[in-house]
Structure formats: structure tokens, C-alpha cells
Scaffold this motif. Structure first.
Motif, PDB file in Angstrom:
ATOM      1  N   LEU A   1      46.493  42.307  41.007  1.00 60.64           N
ATOM      2  CA  LEU A   1      47.806  41.845  41.468  1.00 60.64           C
ATOM      3  C   LEU A   1      47.771  41.413  42.929  1.00 60.64           C
ATOM      4  O   LEU A   1      48.416  40.429  43.309  1.00 60.64           O
ATOM      5  CB  LEU A   1      48.855  42.930  41.241  1.00 60.64           C
ATOM      6  N   ARG A   2      47.005  42.104  43.754  1.00 64.55           N
ATOM      7  CA  ARG A   2      46.888  41.709  45.161  1.00 64.55           C
ATOM      8  C   ARG A   2      46.181  40.368  45.294  1.00 64.55           C
ATOM      9  O   ARG A   2      46.582  39.519  46.097  1.00 64.55           O
ATOM     10  CB  ARG A   2      46.142  42.772  45.962  1.00 64.55           C
ATOM     11  N   VAL A   3      45.119  40.161  44.532  1.00 62.49           N
ATOM     12  CA  VAL A   3      44.399  38.893  44.574  1.00 62.49           C
ATOM     13  C   VAL A   3      45.307  37.769  44.085  1.00 62.49           C
ATOM     14  O   VAL A   3      45.354  36.691  44.678  1.00 62.49           O
ATOM     15  CB  VAL A   3      43.101  38.967  43.735  1.00 62.49           C
TER      16      VAL A   3
ATOM     17  N   ALA B   1      47.273  41.434  30.490  1.00 65.90           N
ATOM     18  CA  ALA B   1      46.086  42.056  31.095  1.00 65.90           C
ATOM     19  C   ALA B   1      46.301  43.551  31.307  1.00 65.90           C
ATOM     20  O   ALA B   1      45.405  44.360  31.053  1.00 65.90           O
ATOM     21  CB  ALA B   1      45.744  41.376  32.418  1.00 65.90           C
ATOM     22  N   ILE B   2      47.493  43.915  31.749  1.00 59.54           N
ATOM     23  CA  ILE B   2      47.804  45.333  31.949  1.00 59.54           C
ATOM     24  C   ILE B   2      47.755  46.072  30.619  1.00 59.54           C
ATOM     25  O   ILE B   2      47.170  47.154  30.522  1.00 59.54           O
ATOM     26  CB  ILE B   2      49.176  45.497  32.640  1.00 59.54           C
ATOM     27  N   LEU B   3      48.348  45.490  29.582  1.00 58.67           N
ATOM     28  CA  LEU B   3      48.331  46.134  28.267  1.00 58.67           C
ATOM     29  C   LEU B   3      46.902  46.300  27.738  1.00 58.67           C
ATOM     30  O   LEU B   3      46.559  47.342  27.176  1.00 58.67           O
ATOM     31  CB  LEU B   3      49.173  45.341  27.270  1.00 58.67           C
ATOM     32  N   PHE B   4      46.080  45.274  27.925  1.00 60.12           N
ATOM     33  CA  PHE B   4      44.686  45.388  27.487  1.00 60.12           C
ATOM     34  C   PHE B   4      43.974  46.515  28.231  1.00 60.12           C
ATOM     35  O   PHE B   4      43.239  47.296  27.633  1.00 60.12           O
ATOM     36  CB  PHE B   4      43.927  44.071  27.694  1.00 60.12           C
ATOM     37  N   ARG B   5      44.197  46.604  29.542  1.00 56.35           N
ATOM     38  CA  ARG B   5      43.532  47.666  30.320  1.00 56.35           C
ATOM     39  C   ARG B   5      44.025  49.042  29.907  1.00 56.35           C
ATOM     40  O   ARG B   5      43.249  49.975  29.769  1.00 56.35           O
ATOM     41  CB  ARG B   5      43.758  47.451  31.824  1.00 56.35           C
ATOM     42  N   VAL B   6      45.334  49.196  29.695  1.00 53.69           N
ATOM     43  CA  VAL B   6      45.882  50.488  29.268  1.00 53.69           C
ATOM     44  C   VAL B   6      45.331  50.863  27.897  1.00 53.69           C
ATOM     45  O   VAL B   6      45.044  52.029  27.634  1.00 53.69           O
ATOM     46  CB  VAL B   6      47.424  50.465  29.273  1.00 53.69           C
ATOM     47  N   SER B   7      45.128  49.888  27.034  1.00 50.19           N
ATOM     48  CA  SER B   7      44.591  50.183  25.705  1.00 50.19           C
ATOM     49  C   SER B   7      43.210  50.832  25.792  1.00 50.19           C
ATOM     50  O   SER B   7      42.837  51.618  24.922  1.00 50.19           O
ATOM     51  CB  SER B   7      44.532  48.922  24.840  1.00 50.19           C
TER      52      SER B   7
ATOM     53  N   GLY C   1      46.340  34.662  46.197  1.00 52.10           N
ATOM     54  CA  GLY C   1      45.857  33.390  45.684  1.00 52.10           C
ATOM     55  C   GLY C   1      44.380  33.160  45.924  1.00 52.10           C
ATOM     56  O   GLY C   1      43.875  32.072  45.704  1.00 52.10           O
ATOM     57  N   THR C   2      43.665  34.185  46.362  1.00 51.73           N
ATOM     58  CA  THR C   2      42.247  34.041  46.651  1.00 51.73           C
ATOM     59  C   THR C   2      41.561  35.399  46.590  1.00 51.73           C
ATOM     60  O   THR C   2      42.203  36.431  46.760  1.00 51.73           O
ATOM     61  CB  THR C   2      42.019  33.417  48.043  1.00 51.73           C
ATOM     62  N   LEU C   3      40.260  35.392  46.354  1.00 54.71           N
ATOM     63  CA  LEU C   3      39.486  36.623  46.400  1.00 54.71           C
ATOM     64  C   LEU C   3      39.122  37.014  47.828  1.00 54.71           C
ATOM     65  O   LEU C   3      38.775  38.147  48.096  1.00 54.71           O
ATOM     66  CB  LEU C   3      38.199  36.483  45.578  1.00 54.71           C
TER      67      LEU C   3
END
Length: 89
Positions: A74-76, A46-52, A80-82
Motif C-alpha cells: 500500500l505504501r508503494v 490482493a489482501i484477500l489472497f494474502r489472508v487466505s 507510485g514507485t518502489l
């Protein structure tokens, strides 16, 4: 890409990454290869996709917004919850 190999274009506003569709595609390919069944691998992908997105001329984003987005994810994940914690953390 700058002479120092950073891939940033100083003309694009104070060191913003320059449009580089090939780099965006390469990062996305690595993200697909890294992804597997583990939660950690999914987060790295997910991080790589966002950086792309920084290098994709069709995306309008900046490093700060990607940082904030990934920090929230990462905090969510850690909580374990929104839902926000009741003590305001």
C-alpha cells in the motif's frame, strides 16, 4: 474452529489461525470475484489472497508478516514507485 467462531486454534501458538483449506479456497474465490479493472479492487483482492494464506496448510505465514507485506504494498502504491523517498519516509 473455536466455539466462538473465530477460526483460530489456540494450540497452534497463541491464537494463530488453524489450517482450514476450505476457508482458504473461499477467500480466494471471493478475491477472484472482487477483482476488476480498478486499482482499489485489485488491492482488495490482493489482501484477500494474502489472508487466505493464513488458512492454507501449505503456506507458512502469520498475521504479522501479512500485515507488513500489505503495508509495504500500500505504501508503494501510494508513492507510485518502489524507490524510497529522499527525506526518509
Amino acid at each position: 474452529m473455536n466455539d466462538d467462531g473465530t477460526g483460530t486454534d489456540e494450540r497452534a501458538g497463541g491464537g494463530q489461525p488453524a489450517d482450514d483449506p476450505e476457508r482458504a479456497a473461499m477467500l480466494r474465490e471471493v478475491a477472484r470475484e472482487v477483482r476488476d479493472d480498478s486499482d482499489e479492487a485489485e488491492r482488495v483482492a490482493a489482501i484477500l489472497f494474502r489472508v487466505s494464506d493464513l488458512y492454507d496448510p501449505d503456506e507458512e505465514t502469520d498475521p504479522e508478516s501479512i500485515y507488513r507485506n500489505m503495508r509495504t504494498i500500500l505504501r508503494v502504491t501510494e508513492r507510485g514507485t518502489l524507490e524510497r523517498d529522499r527525506d526518509g519516509k
